[in-house]
Design a protein around this motif. Structure first.
Motif, PDB file in Angstrom:
ATOM      1  N   ALA A  13      43.540  39.792  45.224  1.00 54.21           N
ATOM      2  CA  ALA A  13      42.863  39.770  46.521  1.00 54.21           C
ATOM      3  C   ALA A  13      43.273  38.496  47.230  1.00 54.21           C
ATOM      4  N   ALA A  14      43.688  38.618  48.485  1.00 55.18           N
ATOM      5  CA  ALA A  14      44.242  37.489  49.219  1.00 55.18           C
ATOM      6  C   ALA A  14      43.400  37.177  50.447  1.00 55.18           C
ATOM      7  N   GLN A  63      38.654  40.746  51.949  1.00 60.39           N
ATOM      8  CA  GLN A  63      39.948  40.160  51.645  1.00 60.39           C
ATOM      9  C   GLN A  63      40.996  41.267  51.724  1.00 60.39           C
ATOM     10  N   MET A  64      42.251  40.865  51.775  1.00 62.50           N
ATOM     11  CA  MET A  64      43.328  41.833  51.644  1.00 62.50           C
ATOM     12  C   MET A  64      43.543  42.085  50.164  1.00 62.50           C
ATOM     13  N   GLN A  72      58.313  53.659  42.057  1.00 61.56           N
ATOM     14  CA  GLN A  72      59.156  52.674  42.705  1.00 61.56           C
ATOM     15  C   GLN A  72      59.883  53.305  43.873  1.00 61.56           C
ATOM     16  N   VAL A  73      60.253  52.482  44.851  1.00 59.42           N
ATOM     17  CA  VAL A  73      61.002  52.931  46.019  1.00 59.42           C
ATOM     18  C   VAL A  73      62.328  52.173  46.035  1.00 59.42           C
ATOM     19  N   ASP A  74      63.425  52.894  45.887  1.00 59.26           N
ATOM     20  CA  ASP A  74      64.747  52.263  45.834  1.00 59.26           C
ATOM     21  C   ASP A  74      64.812  51.195  44.750  1.00 59.26           C
ATOM     22  N   GLY A  75      64.144  51.470  43.626  1.00 53.27           N
ATOM     23  CA  GLY A  75      64.179  50.535  42.510  1.00 53.27           C
ATOM     24  C   GLY A  75      63.269  49.336  42.644  1.00 53.27           C
ATOM     25  N   SER A  76      62.472  49.288  43.709  1.00 56.52           N
ATOM     26  CA  SER A  76      61.594  48.145  43.942  1.00 56.52           C
ATOM     27  C   SER A  76      60.127  48.555  43.826  1.00 56.52           C
ATOM     28  N   ALA A  77      59.272  47.559  43.724  1.00 52.87           N
ATOM     29  CA  ALA A  77      57.846  47.801  43.539  1.00 52.87           C
ATOM     30  C   ALA A  77      57.224  48.474  44.758  1.00 52.87           C
ATOM     31  N   ALA A  78      56.205  49.266  44.514  1.00 57.41           N
ATOM     32  CA  ALA A  78      55.442  49.916  45.586  1.00 57.41           C
ATOM     33  C   ALA A  78      53.985  49.500  45.463  1.00 57.41           C
ATOM     34  N   ARG A  79      53.320  49.330  46.622  1.00 59.74           N
ATOM     35  CA  ARG A  79      51.947  48.850  46.630  1.00 59.74           C
ATOM     36  C   ARG A  79      51.135  49.537  47.717  1.00 59.74           C
ATOM     37  N   LEU A  80      49.832  49.494  47.531  1.00 59.26           N
ATOM     38  CA  LEU A  80      48.873  49.829  48.573  1.00 59.26           C
ATOM     39  C   LEU A  80      48.111  48.558  48.907  1.00 59.26           C
ATOM     40  N   ILE A  81      47.893  48.309  50.199  1.00 61.60           N
ATOM     41  CA  ILE A  81      47.160  47.125  50.633  1.00 61.60           C
ATOM     42  C   ILE A  81      45.911  47.569  51.382  1.00 61.60           C
ATOM     43  N   ASP A  82      44.765  47.180  50.864  1.00 60.36           N
ATOM     44  CA  ASP A  82      43.480  47.508  51.482  1.00 60.36           C
ATOM     45  C   ASP A  82      43.101  46.351  52.405  1.00 60.36           C
ATOM     46  N   LEU A  83      43.152  46.590  53.715  1.00 57.91           N
ATOM     47  CA  LEU A  83      42.811  45.557  54.681  1.00 57.91           C
ATOM     48  C   LEU A  83      41.295  45.481  54.865  1.00 57.91           C
ATOM     49  N   PRO A  84      40.757  44.323  55.249  1.00 58.94           N
ATOM     50  CA  PRO A  84      39.313  44.194  55.442  1.00 58.94           C
ATOM     51  C   PRO A  84      38.791  45.201  56.461  1.00 58.94           C
ATOM     52  N   VAL A  91      29.373  39.681  59.426  1.00 55.57           N
ATOM     53  CA  VAL A  91      30.012  38.474  58.917  1.00 55.57           C
ATOM     54  C   VAL A  91      30.041  37.438  60.042  1.00 55.57           C
ATOM     55  N   PRO A  92      30.151  36.163  59.686  1.00 53.79           N
ATOM     56  CA  PRO A  92      30.184  35.110  60.711  1.00 53.79           C
ATOM     57  C   PRO A  92      31.370  35.295  61.662  1.00 53.79           C
ATOM     58  N   GLU A  93      31.195  34.818  62.889  1.00 54.84           N
ATOM     59  CA  GLU A  93      32.222  34.981  63.904  1.00 54.84           C
ATOM     60  C   GLU A  93      33.534  34.315  63.499  1.00 54.84           C
ATOM     61  N   ASP A  94      33.461  33.161  62.827  1.00 52.50           N
ATOM     62  CA  ASP A  94      34.699  32.493  62.436  1.00 52.50           C
ATOM     63  C   ASP A  94      35.470  33.303  61.406  1.00 52.50           C
ATOM     64  N   LEU A  95      34.752  34.036  60.544  1.00 55.52           N
ATOM     65  CA  LEU A  95      35.434  34.888  59.572  1.00 55.52           C
ATOM     66  C   LEU A  95      36.060  36.094  60.263  1.00 55.52           C
ATOM     67  N   ARG A  96      35.363  36.648  61.248  1.00 54.88           N
ATOM     68  CA  ARG A  96      35.944  37.745  62.031  1.00 54.88           C
ATOM     69  C   ARG A  96      37.247  37.300  62.691  1.00 54.88           C
ATOM     70  N   GLU A  97      37.235  36.102  63.263  1.00 52.46           N
ATOM     71  CA  GLU A  97      38.441  35.588  63.922  1.00 52.46           C
ATOM     72  C   GLU A  97      39.557  35.347  62.919  1.00 52.46           C
ATOM     73  N   HIS A  98      39.178  34.867  61.746  1.00 50.28           N
ATOM     74  CA  HIS A  98      40.175  34.652  60.696  1.00 50.28           C
ATOM     75  C   HIS A  98      40.880  35.964  60.354  1.00 50.28           C
ATOM     76  N   TRP A  99      40.081  37.026  60.152  1.00 54.78           N
ATOM     77  CA  TRP A  99      40.697  38.291  59.757  1.00 54.78           C
ATOM     78  C   TRP A  99      41.471  38.930  60.897  1.00 54.78           C
ATOM     79  N   LYS A 100      41.031  38.736  62.109  1.00 59.39           N
ATOM     80  CA  LYS A 100      41.792  39.225  63.256  1.00 59.39           C
ATOM     81  C   LYS A 100      43.173  38.590  63.270  1.00 59.39           C
TER      82      LYS A 100
END
Length: 208
Positions: A13-14, A63-64, A72-84, A91-100
């Protein structure tokens, strides 16, 4: 039919895009409002009930979250990314701005991003965020698959009418379907759509 997304596993989670896995291979991002059923859709698509956290309190994904896939796709890793989730979480306004800022940076800079699965509730018209995401995908030629969730809450005729209405307003490069993680409606089609997105090459890369 076999599930091509089976075997997905939590990677990390990022809080910022530079904390995501190396920008190699192929990935599909899942976006949508916090109460549209995004986590349930991810769990249904991967056949893993506990992969993405579901909650009676929408907006828990702040988090992302990266999930690795066995394929795999063309021999490389494949992933799914769940966005916030967007638009509902208290959530606080500053966190909303961060994720935007972070989501905008992710969509513009991430070279391994092959497409977006946008989650929206079939019972309601598309919201401002949904339309913004669709407009961005069309403007940047980023393929987008619109997954209209909670189709089991409508009759078959109602779902078909909602699908037809939304389809008429979509731009080039956007596909759409009705879906229900509870009833399994459209599950195979949605999985095929995700795999197809993973197999796409970004236009800027293809023309390089």
């Amino acid at each position: 039919m076999p599930n091509p997304l089976q075997g997905a596993q939590f990677a990390l989670a990022a809080h910022r895009i530079n904390q995501l896995p190396a920008d190699l291979g192929a990935e599909v991002a899942f976006a949508g409002r916090s109460n549209a059923g995004k986590s349930s859709a991810l769990n249904a698509l991967t056949g893993h009930k506990g992969l993405a956290r579901t909650s009676k309190t929408p907006g828990r994904t702040q988090q992302m979250v990266a999930f690795t896939l066995p394929l795999q796709v063309d021999g490389s890793a494949a992933r799914l990314i769940d966005l916030p989730g967007y638009g509902y979480a208290k959530v606080p306004e500053d966190l909303r701005e961060h994720w935007k800022h972070e989501i905008d940076a992710y969509l513009h800079r991430r070279q391994s991003l092959r497409g977006v699965v946008l989650i929206a509730d079939i019972r309601h018209p598309l919201k401002a965020f949904d339309q913004m995401m669709l407009d961005f995908c069309v403007a940047t030629a980023l393929p987008c698959h619109l997954l209209l969730t909670k189709a089991d809450k409508l009759s078959r005729n109602q779902a078909a009418q909602s699908l037809a209405t939304i389809r008429r307003g979509l731009g080039e490069g956007v596909t759409v379907q009705a879906f229900s993680s509870t009833a399994g409606t459209g599950l195979d089609d949605a999985r095929e759509a995700v795999v197809a997105l993973l197999g796409r090459r970004r236009i800027d890369q293809a023309s390089a």
